[in-house]
Design a protein around this motif. Structure first.
Motif, mmCIF file in Angstrom:
data_model
loop_
_atom_site.group_PDB
_atom_site.id
_atom_site.type_symbol
_atom_site.label_atom_id
_atom_site.label_comp_id
_atom_site.label_asym_id
_atom_site.label_seq_id
_atom_site.Cartn_x
_atom_site.Cartn_y
_atom_site.Cartn_z
ATOM 1 N N ALA A 167 25.216 -22.169 0.156
ATOM 2 C CA ALA A 167 25.158 -23.296 1.093
ATOM 3 C C ALA A 167 24.234 -24.387 0.575
ATOM 4 C CB ALA A 167 24.645 -22.802 2.449
ATOM 5 N N SER A 185 21.446 -24.855 7.148
ATOM 6 C CA SER A 185 22.317 -24.672 5.993
ATOM 7 C C SER A 185 23.746 -25.032 6.351
ATOM 8 C CB SER A 185 22.280 -23.216 5.516
ATOM 9 O OG SER A 185 20.980 -22.853 5.114
ATOM 10 N N TRP A 200 27.764 -24.529 4.884
ATOM 11 C CA TRP A 200 28.726 -23.908 3.985
ATOM 12 C C TRP A 200 30.047 -24.648 4.112
ATOM 13 C CZ3 TRP A 200 25.072 -21.392 6.687
ATOM 14 C CH2 TRP A 200 24.310 -20.421 6.038
ATOM 15 N N THR A 202 33.636 -26.545 7.776
ATOM 16 C CA THR A 202 32.212 -26.467 7.508
ATOM 17 C C THR A 202 31.588 -25.550 8.550
ATOM 18 O OG1 THR A 202 31.788 -28.483 8.799
ATOM 19 C CG2 THR A 202 31.952 -28.716 6.389
#
Length: 138
Positions: free
Chosen positions: A80, A96, A98, A108
Motif C-alpha cells: 500500500a 494506507s 491499496w 481502492t
C-alpha cells in the motif's frame, strides 16, 4: 448491499461493520465505509477502469502536500501507499491505500489504523476485502 454497479458491500467484512454507503462522483462509482470497535476504519471504492492509478496518485500527492510522512511498511501494508497521520506517546496513527483491479473495474481500499497495536489485524482485513472484490466484482 449490492450497488447498482455490481459492487457488493456486505454488512460485515472480517471484524469491520458497514456503517455508511457512499455516493459516486466523476472518478468514483460506488463505495462503503466500514469500522470496528477497536477503531479501525476502512473505505472500499470502485472506480471506472483505469482510474485506480489516478486515485492512488492523488492520495499520495495530497497526503504528502499536507505534510504527512510517507511510511516504509511491512506485511500487508507493504503493498500500500502508507502515511503517518498522527502520533501519541504509545502509538502511531497510519492511513494506507491499496489498489485492486479486475477485468473491468478498479478498486481502492483505504484503512486507518494504529501501530503497533493493530498491525496484526491489517493483513486479514486486506485479504478479506481482496477476496470480496475478486468474487463479487462485475
Amino acid at each position: 448491499m449490492r450497488h447498482f454497479t455490481g459492487l457488493t458491500c456486505p454488512d460485515q467484512v472480517a471484524s469491520l461493520n458497514r456503517i455508511r454507503v457512499l455516493t459516486g462522483s466523476a472518478d468514483r462509482i460506488a463505495g462503503c465505509i466500514y469500522q470496528n470497535p477497536a477503531g479501525i476504519s476502512a473505505i472500499v471504492r470502485s472506480h471506472p477502469s483505469g482510474n485506480g492509478a489516478v486515485a492512488a496518485r492523488t492520495f499520495r500527492e495530497r497526503y504528502a502536500a499536507a505534510g504527512f510522512p510517507l511510511l516504509e511498511t511491512t506485511g500487508a501494508a507493504a503493498a500500500a501507499i502508507s502515511f503517518l497521520t498522527g502520533e501519541s506517546k504509545d502509538a502511531s496513527r497510519c492511513e494506507s491505500l491499496w489498489r485492486f483491479r479486475t477485468s473491468n473495474t478498479d478498486y481502492t481500499l483505504w484503512i486507518a489504523y494504529t501501530l503497533p497495536g493493530q498491525a496484526e489485524a491489517i493483513g486479514p482485513l486486506v485479504t478479506s476485502f481482496a477476496e470480496l472484490l475478486a468474487e463479487k466484482a462485475p
